[in-house]
Enzyme design. Structure first.
Site, mmCIF file in Angstrom:
data_model
loop_
_atom_site.group_PDB
_atom_site.id
_atom_site.type_symbol
_atom_site.label_atom_id
_atom_site.label_comp_id
_atom_site.label_asym_id
_atom_site.label_seq_id
_atom_site.Cartn_x
_atom_site.Cartn_y
_atom_site.Cartn_z
ATOM 1 N N LYS A 160 -47.478 -3.143 -28.832
ATOM 2 C CA LYS A 160 -48.425 -2.293 -29.902
ATOM 3 C C LYS A 160 -49.333 -2.799 -30.036
ATOM 4 C CE LYS A 160 -47.160 1.518 -26.758
ATOM 5 N NZ LYS A 160 -45.390 2.484 -25.674
ATOM 6 N N ASP B 5 -36.133 -1.646 -29.894
ATOM 7 C CA ASP B 5 -37.213 -1.788 -29.562
ATOM 8 C C ASP B 5 -38.462 -1.322 -30.280
ATOM 9 O OD1 ASP B 5 -39.785 -1.714 -27.999
ATOM 10 O OD2 ASP B 5 -38.251 -0.633 -26.418
ATOM 11 N N TYR C 115 -37.806 5.499 -23.821
ATOM 12 C CA TYR C 115 -39.293 3.995 -23.204
ATOM 13 C C TYR C 115 -38.738 2.895 -22.938
ATOM 14 C CZ TYR C 115 -42.756 2.937 -20.251
ATOM 15 O OH TYR C 115 -43.094 2.589 -18.992
HETATM 16 C C1 LIG Z 1 -44.801 2.032 -24.547
HETATM 17 C C2 LIG Z 1 -43.493 1.192 -24.803
HETATM 18 C C3 LIG Z 1 -42.643 0.640 -24.289
HETATM 19 C C4 LIG Z 1 -43.615 -0.814 -22.456
HETATM 20 O O1 LIG Z 1 -44.868 -1.522 -23.437
HETATM 21 P P1 LIG Z 1 -45.695 -1.531 -21.928
HETATM 22 O O2 LIG Z 1 -47.429 -2.321 -23.095
HETATM 23 O O3 LIG Z 1 -46.567 -0.950 -21.834
HETATM 24 O O4 LIG Z 1 -45.335 -2.624 -20.959
HETATM 25 C C5 LIG Z 1 -41.458 -0.221 -24.539
HETATM 26 N N1 LIG Z 1 -41.042 -0.128 -25.226
HETATM 27 C C6 LIG Z 1 -41.588 1.617 -26.767
HETATM 28 C C7 LIG Z 1 -40.656 1.427 -27.318
HETATM 29 C C8 LIG Z 1 -42.750 1.837 -26.137
HETATM 30 O O5 LIG Z 1 -43.186 2.422 -26.531
#
Ligand SMILES: *Cc1c(COP(=O)(O)O)cnc(C)c1O
Length: 433
Positions: free
Chosen positions: A271, A243, A148
């Protein structure tokens, strides 16, 4: 601090919410759709616990989906936000706290030499993709099924076809053109990447991945996978983008790149770096980041980017992580938690597997090994839903989806572990085949 009793119960709030918010929530997984039952509404967080509107307390293994590695309402974070609050909430002009935060990220994440702060992980990944395309002058990129990367159009591609050349959108509203340049392969399948890049490597701007998958349950890279991607991208002039929105400051201080020793060209963060306030970041090699406006031509901007409340909270949490190394202890909690859960499930004849990495952990209702999202999909998701409900009734809040990692904070201790494993043994009995 006196506990504030919520005026409305969870069930009252849930029926009102469904009238005014699509599905009753502001982000889909909160709705408990994939585990059944109704979500509770939060009154407050206390260290490793959440307290709901009915006054019930839960050991929290979500921690806001990752950000709260110091637990809920940690005094250092509260103090940092309070201190800034009186001096203003946003300026639209530069602050020292942004410089401090950038220096900190550069100091702690091996692949970052220059960084741009944004407001979410989604913004970080969509901007990193633009940078990769702008820098290389190429449009195509490769992602892996089950990874994701936020909800920007080019990343919303369905899993399963196995045809790397054919990206199909998995949400209405995402035009086919938006994902035409998105190629898709299974995680941990280096050979498939080699095959794709042998013929088409020079069409690719980037390879994007969660270096440890956390959005399909917890799936670690097999030895050689990250190293192989590093070599292939380098050979073909594509950028390697980690990511680390979830894994940054979670599987190790400097993320998966520190833990596995593979350095990407670009890194996205979110995060943990915001400590529960809306922050994201993307950064990487200086030469690449210098294409970002106003230093270069690739446009990226934000009214609230580098927001003073967010940087105050983020700096406080990152400073704590600079001065402390909680990861060995967090991982040992995670290892015991996973081992105990698997034992509880197997004792009643439910095959299970899983592991812990830094402050993240995951258990699949599947005998394992789980190497990819394709494997994860074979798990017994229905029984997980029942188990989730039984755990909730016993005061343990697991992510309401069989395809999410669990998160720990430094305040999860022996008491919480014991409570969780007792609950797991009882819940396993209750859902036994
Ligand atoms: C949570 C997440 C996102 C998206 O971040 P948001 O702050 O929810 O937009 C993108 N990449 C990874 C790996 C994530 O866990």
């Amino acid at each position: 601090m006196a506990p504030s009793a919520s005026t409305f119960s969870s069930s009252e709030l849930w029926s009102r919410a469904r009238e005014v918010l699509p599905g009753g929530v502001n982000s889909p997984v909160r709705s408990f759709k994939s585990v059944g039952g109704d979500p509770f509404f939060v009154d407050r967080g206390e260290g490793p616990y959440l307290v709901d509107a009915d006054g019930l307390r839960y050991v929290d293994y979500i921690m806001s989906w990752g950000p709260l590695i110091l637990g809920h309402a940690h005094p250092l974070i509260v103090e940092a936000i309070e201190g800034q609050l009186r001096r203003g909430t946003s300026y639209g002009a530069p602050t020292g706290a942004e410089v401090e935060m950038a220096e900190r990220l550069i100091g702690m994440v091996p692949g970052i030499e220059m960084v741009r702060l944004v407001n979410s992980g989604t913004e970080a990944t969509m901007s990193a993709l633009r940078v990769a395309r702008g820098y290389t002058g190429r449009n195509r990129f490769l992602k892996f099924t089950g990874c994701y990367h936020g909800h920007a159009d080019p990343f919303l591609v369905a899993a399963g076809s196995g045809v790397a050349t054919l990206g199909l959108p998995n949400s209405p509203g995402v035009p086919e053109e938006a994902v035409r340049d998105t190629a898709l392969l299974p995680f941990n399948d280096l050979e498939a990447v080699e095959d794709l890049f042998r013929d088409k490597g020079d069409e690719f701007a980037a390879v994007f991945l969660e270096p440890v998958m956390g959005n399909a349950g917890l799936i670690a890279p097999e030895p050689g996978f990250l190293e192989g991607l590093r070599a292939i991208t380098e050979k073909h002039g594509a950028l390697l983008v980690f990511d680390e929105v979830m894994t940054g400051f979670r599987v190790a201080r400097g993320g998966a790149q520190e833990r596995f020793g593979v350095i990407p060209d670009l890194t996205t963060l979110g995060k943990v770096i915001g400590a529960g306030l809306p922050v994201g970041a993307f950064g990487g090699r200086r030469e690449v980041m210098e294409v970002v406006a106003p230093s270069g031509p690739v446009y990226q901007a934000g009214t609230l980017s580098g927001n003073p409340l967010a940087t105050a909270a983020g700096n406080a949490q990152l400073r704590w992580l600079e001065e402390n190394d909680p990861f060995p202890e967090l991982e040992s909690y995670g290892v015991r938690l996973v081992k105990g859960m698997i034992e509880a499930l197997e004792a009643v004849g439910i095959p299970a597997s899983g592991h812990a990495l830094g402050s993240m952990w995951g258990v699949f209702f599947h005998p394992g090994p789980v190497r990819s999202f394709e494997d994860a999909l074979q798990a017994d998701t229905e029984r997980f839903g029942l188990f989730h409900r039984e755990m909730l009734q016993r005061g343990v809040f697991l992510a309401p989806s069989p395809f999410e990692a669990g998160f720990l904070s430094i305040l999860h201790g022996e008491e919480e572990l014991e409570l969780t494993l007792t609950a797991a043994r009882e819940a396993a009995e209750a859902v036994a085949p």
